[in-house]
Motif scaffolding. Structure first.
Motif, PDB file in Angstrom:
ATOM      1  N   GLY A 160       0.840  -1.192   0.000  1.00  0.00           N
ATOM      2  CA  GLY A 160       0.000   0.000   0.000  1.00  0.00           C
ATOM      3  C   GLY A 160       0.870   1.234   0.000  1.00  0.00           C
ATOM      4  N   GLN A 161       0.322   2.343   0.437  1.00  0.00           N
ATOM      5  CA  GLN A 161       1.049   3.601   0.409  1.00  0.00           C
ATOM      6  C   GLN A 161       2.089   3.688   1.528  1.00  0.00           C
ATOM      7  OE1 GLN A 161      -2.098   6.596   0.438  1.00  0.00           O
ATOM      8  NE2 GLN A 161      -1.618   7.062  -1.692  1.00  0.00           N
ATOM      9  N   PHE A 162       3.093   4.465   1.281  1.00  0.00           N
ATOM     10  CA  PHE A 162       4.092   4.882   2.259  1.00  0.00           C
ATOM     11  C   PHE A 162       4.863   3.719   2.868  1.00  0.00           C
ATOM     12  CE2 PHE A 162       0.798   8.372   2.632  1.00  0.00           C
ATOM     13  CZ  PHE A 162       1.413   9.153   1.665  1.00  0.00           C
ATOM     14  N   ASN A 163       4.459   3.219   4.030  1.00  0.00           N
ATOM     15  CA  ASN A 163       5.287   2.213   4.713  1.00  0.00           C
ATOM     16  C   ASN A 163       4.601   0.851   4.791  1.00  0.00           C
ATOM     17  OD1 ASN A 163       3.408   3.309   6.545  1.00  0.00           O
ATOM     18  ND2 ASN A 163       4.568   2.577   8.284  1.00  0.00           N
ATOM     19  N   HIS A 164       3.741   0.556   3.825  1.00  0.00           N
ATOM     20  CA  HIS A 164       3.083  -0.751   3.766  1.00  0.00           C
ATOM     21  C   HIS A 164       3.732  -1.568   2.641  1.00  0.00           C
ATOM     22  CE1 HIS A 164      -0.599   1.555   5.439  1.00  0.00           C
ATOM     23  NE2 HIS A 164       0.142   1.071   6.420  1.00  0.00           N
TER      24      HIS A 164
END
Length: 220
Positions: A160-164
């Protein structure tokens, strides 16, 4: 009663984490997002060759060792955060610290977008889902305050977004080791302690089952 006890435990964990040092010094503010957006994969390729990233992560970002992470196809924001965390000693690895300690943030961003552009490891054959595993992946477990895996990692595990991060496309051994490190507090650079809490309440059998489901075949 079980749900109340679990909630109290989670609240206590949040308080203790709030009083501790930040788990990461990375903030996905506008400056960081612009830097990632303007990063150059060609420069990243040059850095990767110079730093000999292929020794652990393979020529195409897919490792020949099931203990190492496959970095091809990772979200640039996630890959950048991990390298910055290694540099800031928020994630422990002597080897990675030596590789990134002299790189500036722009160089880390260039590396991140280079590996993001490479094709991820090909998934293995479709795996059957037990009802228990289906619940963990798609529904979560409210009794244990567990979010569904897909809530952060996407319905196909592609991240997913950013830190996923992408978890579809990793080796089973790496996934088990990573979740175990979170479970035992050997790794603590997850923002808001999300994976530490998830891994803590998962059983060893559930960790094995989840890793098997998302994993690609081991390198031959």
């Amino acid at each position: 009663m079980i749900r109340i006890t679990t909630l109290i435990t989670a609240m206590a964990l949040s308080v203790s984490v709030a009083q501790a040092e930040p788990s990461s010094l990375v903030a996905f503010d506008l400056d960081t997002l612009r830097m990632l957006k303007d990063a150059d994969p060609a420069r990243g390729e040059e850095i990767a060759k110079k730093e000999k990233c292929y020794k652990c992560h393979g020529d195409t970002g897919v490792s020949d060792d099931s203990e190492d992470v496959n970095i091809a196809g990772l979200m640039p924001s996630y890959a950048y955060k991990q390298m910055k965390d290694y540099k800031d000693k928020k994630r422990d690895s002597c080897d990675m610290f030596k590789k990134v300690r002299k790189l500036d943030e722009q160089q880390l961003a260039d590396l991140a977008v280079y590996f993001a552009d490479l094709p991820a490891a090909k998934p293995g054959p479709d795996k059957g889902l037990t009802p228990e595993l289906y619940k963990l992946i798609y529904k979560g477990d409210p009794e244990r305050l567990l979010k569904a895996c897909v809530a952060c990692h996407g319905r196909k595990g592609n991240g997913g977004q950013f830190n996923h991060p992408r978890i579809n496309g990793q080796y089973k051994e790496y996934l088990v080791t990573t979740m175990t490190e979170f479970k035992e507090e050997g790794r603590s650079n997850d923002i808001y302690s999300r994976m530490r809490y998830v891994s803590e309440v998962l059983t060893e059998e559930e960790i094995e089952a989840l890793a098997s489901y998302y994993a690609v075949p081991d390198p031959e």
